[in-house]
Design a protein around this motif. Structure first.
Motif, PDB file in Angstrom:
ATOM      1  N   MET A 199       7.313   1.126   5.672  1.00 32.26           N
ATOM      2  CA  MET A 199       8.523   1.489   5.080  1.00 32.26           C
ATOM      3  C   MET A 199       8.263   2.439   3.820  1.00 32.26           C
ATOM      4  SD  MET A 199      11.388   0.482   6.814  1.00 32.26           S
ATOM      5  CE  MET A 199      12.698   0.493   5.256  1.00 32.26           C
ATOM      6  N   ILE A 200       7.425   1.701   3.018  1.00 28.89           N
ATOM      7  CA  ILE A 200       6.659   2.654   1.707  1.00 28.89           C
ATOM      8  C   ILE A 200       6.306   3.839   2.150  1.00 28.89           C
ATOM      9  CG2 ILE A 200       5.447   2.424  -0.231  1.00 28.89           C
ATOM     10  CD1 ILE A 200       5.848  -0.706  -0.320  1.00 28.89           C
ATOM     11  N   ALA A 202       6.446   5.613   5.051  1.00 26.72           N
ATOM     12  CA  ALA A 202       7.370   6.555   5.434  1.00 26.72           C
ATOM     13  C   ALA A 202       8.235   7.307   4.509  1.00 26.72           C
ATOM     14  CB  ALA A 202       8.090   6.029   6.571  1.00 26.72           C
ATOM     15  N   SER A 203       8.637   6.434   3.588  1.00 26.84           N
ATOM     16  CA  SER A 203       9.582   6.774   2.398  1.00 26.84           C
ATOM     17  C   SER A 203       8.939   7.928   1.404  1.00 26.84           C
ATOM     18  CB  SER A 203      10.287   5.781   1.649  1.00 26.84           C
ATOM     19  OG  SER A 203      10.812   4.889   2.433  1.00 26.84           O
ATOM     20  N   ILE A 204       7.644   7.523   0.909  1.00 28.35           N
ATOM     21  CA  ILE A 204       6.825   8.519   0.334  1.00 28.35           C
ATOM     22  C   ILE A 204       6.817   9.830   0.901  1.00 28.35           C
ATOM     23  CG2 ILE A 204       4.637   8.902  -1.078  1.00 28.35           C
ATOM     24  CD1 ILE A 204       4.623   6.019  -1.460  1.00 28.35           C
ATOM     25  N   HIS A 206       8.462  11.093   3.345  1.00 28.69           N
ATOM     26  CA  HIS A 206       9.627  12.013   3.468  1.00 28.69           C
ATOM     27  C   HIS A 206      10.336  12.466   2.170  1.00 28.69           C
ATOM     28  CE1 HIS A 206      13.157  13.395   5.458  1.00 28.69           C
ATOM     29  NE2 HIS A 206      13.916  12.896   4.898  1.00 28.69           N
ATOM     30  N   PHE A 207      10.699  11.711   1.250  1.00 26.10           N
ATOM     31  CA  PHE A 207      11.349  11.742   0.090  1.00 26.10           C
ATOM     32  C   PHE A 207      10.361  12.354  -1.212  1.00 26.10           C
ATOM     33  CE2 PHE A 207      13.643   8.519   2.307  1.00 26.10           C
ATOM     34  CZ  PHE A 207      14.749   9.316   2.736  1.00 26.10           C
ATOM     35  N   SER A 208       9.073  12.077  -1.172  1.00 24.46           N
ATOM     36  CA  SER A 208       8.389  12.168  -2.550  1.00 24.46           C
ATOM     37  C   SER A 208       7.373  13.288  -2.280  1.00 24.46           C
ATOM     38  CB  SER A 208       7.644  10.922  -3.020  1.00 24.46           C
ATOM     39  OG  SER A 208       7.043  11.201  -4.215  1.00 24.46           O
ATOM     40  N   SER A 220       1.634  11.453  -4.699  1.00 25.67           N
ATOM     41  CA  SER A 220       2.278  10.864  -3.568  1.00 25.67           C
ATOM     42  C   SER A 220       1.170  10.721  -2.415  1.00 25.67           C
ATOM     43  CB  SER A 220       3.443  11.824  -3.140  1.00 25.67           C
ATOM     44  OG  SER A 220       4.486  11.829  -4.037  1.00 25.67           O
ATOM     45  N   ARG A 288       9.221  10.298   8.647  1.00 21.90           N
ATOM     46  CA  ARG A 288      10.210   9.486   9.071  1.00 21.90           C
ATOM     47  C   ARG A 288       9.896   8.662  10.548  1.00 21.90           C
ATOM     48  NH1 ARG A 288      15.413  13.002   8.658  1.00 21.90           N
ATOM     49  NH2 ARG A 288      13.963  14.585   9.598  1.00 21.90           N
ATOM     50  N   TYR A 291       9.299   4.980  10.207  1.00 20.98           N
ATOM     51  CA  TYR A 291      10.454   3.868  10.238  1.00 20.98           C
ATOM     52  C   TYR A 291      10.514   3.428  11.819  1.00 20.98           C
ATOM     53  CZ  TYR A 291      12.174   5.770   5.867  1.00 20.98           C
ATOM     54  OH  TYR A 291      12.053   6.357   4.448  1.00 20.98           O
ATOM     55  N   ALA A 294       7.898   0.841  11.764  1.00 18.06           N
ATOM     56  CA  ALA A 294       8.627  -0.337  10.750  1.00 18.06           C
ATOM     57  C   ALA A 294       9.421  -1.281  11.509  1.00 18.06           C
ATOM     58  CB  ALA A 294       8.948   0.203   9.636  1.00 18.06           C
TER      59      ALA A 294
END
Length: 368
Positions: A199-200, A202-204, A206-208, A220, A288, A291, A294
């Motif tokens: 989760m962490i 994929a989030s980093i 995609h978003f960071s 990142s 992503r 996810y 995950a």
């Protein structure tokens, strides 16, 4: 011992990463000829080693060779051939063999699906082996170079060696975990840990992370590598080695090879699908994709809790009885097999003249 299989898989992967790094600077056909040629060395080691591999004790017992079964078990357990543990296990094997012979004179291939609770266990083994691949481990191992090139790492072969070293080193702890914390708890904790890491990760990603120019977001990229290492630690100590152990413990001796080969086939099928489709999926949804893995890790927690019985410290015969008796997975750790209860009562009545570490009245060998 089954988990050692995974240990040496990780050793092979780490050595392969080192060889890839060593041949990176070669700009001719030797770069791939060397890597392919070294593979023949390991194949030779395997072929030679198989010559010294003993047959399964249960296999030779079913062929009527009780003494060879006891001899192999004696070497594996590190005790004498007349030790009470070996005598009790031989007795359990004989009882189970007599039950099977009473049910049918011959074994047909489809009996593996129609025998009591076998279809349930085959499906469970298939799901567990599928989930082992869907944890996302091979997504990182196979495409580590591509992943970390996108994070701005100059030499992603170095990163692969780091990940491979973490994978190999932490698998040693996995050999401890599998025997000291139980299969169920280890798998559930491991799946929860990998769920959080992906989760962490994929989030980093995609978003960071600046995917167009990764050097603009070095922190990142570093964080993604760190959580990839955290993920590998969780996989190497739980789902990497333990799933192989569990799938060899699910089935009775009579159907073990057939059922275990089916679950292993599915493992390699998912291995292929992940390696084949990952480039297309990541090009469409970038990080992503993490996810998806995950979600699979979260599903793994549910599957283990509701369907997988605890097999730590139990013989194949005891595990078979546990599934046939429909023992609830969440209460399976407290289940006591009837034969052990009987022996426990006998031990309590044992006289001082009869040593505790041996069982002198060993049952006779089965008739061939």
């Amino acid at each position: 011992m089954v988990s050692c299989f995974q240990l040496f898989v990780t050793l092979g992967m780490f050595i392969a990463y080192c060889i890839n790094y060593g041949t990176e600077s070669i700009h001719n056909t030797s770069s791939w000829r060397i890597t392919m040629g070294i593979g023949f060395v390991w194949a030779g080691v395997l072929a030679f080693g198989v010559l010294f591999l003993p047959e399964s004790p249960r296999h030779v017992f079913r062929k009527g060779n009780t003494e060879l079964a006891k001899h192999t078990m004696s070497k594996l357990y590190g005790v004498s051939e007349n030790h009470r543990v070996i005598a009790q296990e031989i007795l359990e094997m004989r009882i189970k063999l007599q039950e099977e012979e009473a049910e049918a004179a011959t074994t047909r291939w489809y009996d593996a699906f129609t025998a009591p609770r076998m279809l349930y266990r085959i499906i469970l083994g298939v799901v567990l082996q599928s989930l082992q691949q869907l944890t996302g481990a091979n997504f990182i191992f196979y495409y580590g170079n591509t992943i970390f090139r996108a994070t701005g790492i100059n030499n992603s072969y170095v990163t692969q060696m780091i990940l491979g070293g973490v994978n190999f080193g932490t698998t040693f702890y996995g050999l401890y975990v599998v025997e000291h914390y139980g299969r169920r708890l280890s798998l559930m904790v491991g799946a929860a840990w990998m769920f959080i890491c992906f989760m962490i990760f994929a989030s980093i990603g995609h978003f960071s992370l600046d995917r167009e120019n990764p050097p603009n977001t070095p922190s990142s990229g570093t964080a993604m590598i760190v959580f990839a290492c955290f993920f590998i630690t969780g996989f190497a100590t739980t789902w990497g080695p333990i799933v192989w152990a569990v799938c060899t413990e699910l089935y009775p001796s009579r159907y073990r090879s057939t059922a275990n080969s089916i679950s292993t086939l599915v493992n390699w099928l998912w291995n292929f699908l992940i390696s084949f489709f990952t480039p297309f999926i990541t090009s469409a949804i970038d990080f992503r994709y993490g996810y998806v893995f995950a979600a699979c890790n979260f599903m793994a927690i549910i599957v283990v809790y509701f369907f997988l019985c605890e097999t730590q410290g139990r013989t194949l015969e005891e595990v078979d009885n546990m599934y046939i008796e429909h023992i609830h997975a969440w209460s399976s750790k407290k289940w006591v097999p009837p034969l052990r209860t009987m022996h426990g009562a006998k031990d309590h009545e044992q006289t001082e003249s009869e040593p505790d570490h041996e069982l002198h009245d060993v049952p006779p060998a089965p008739q061939s």
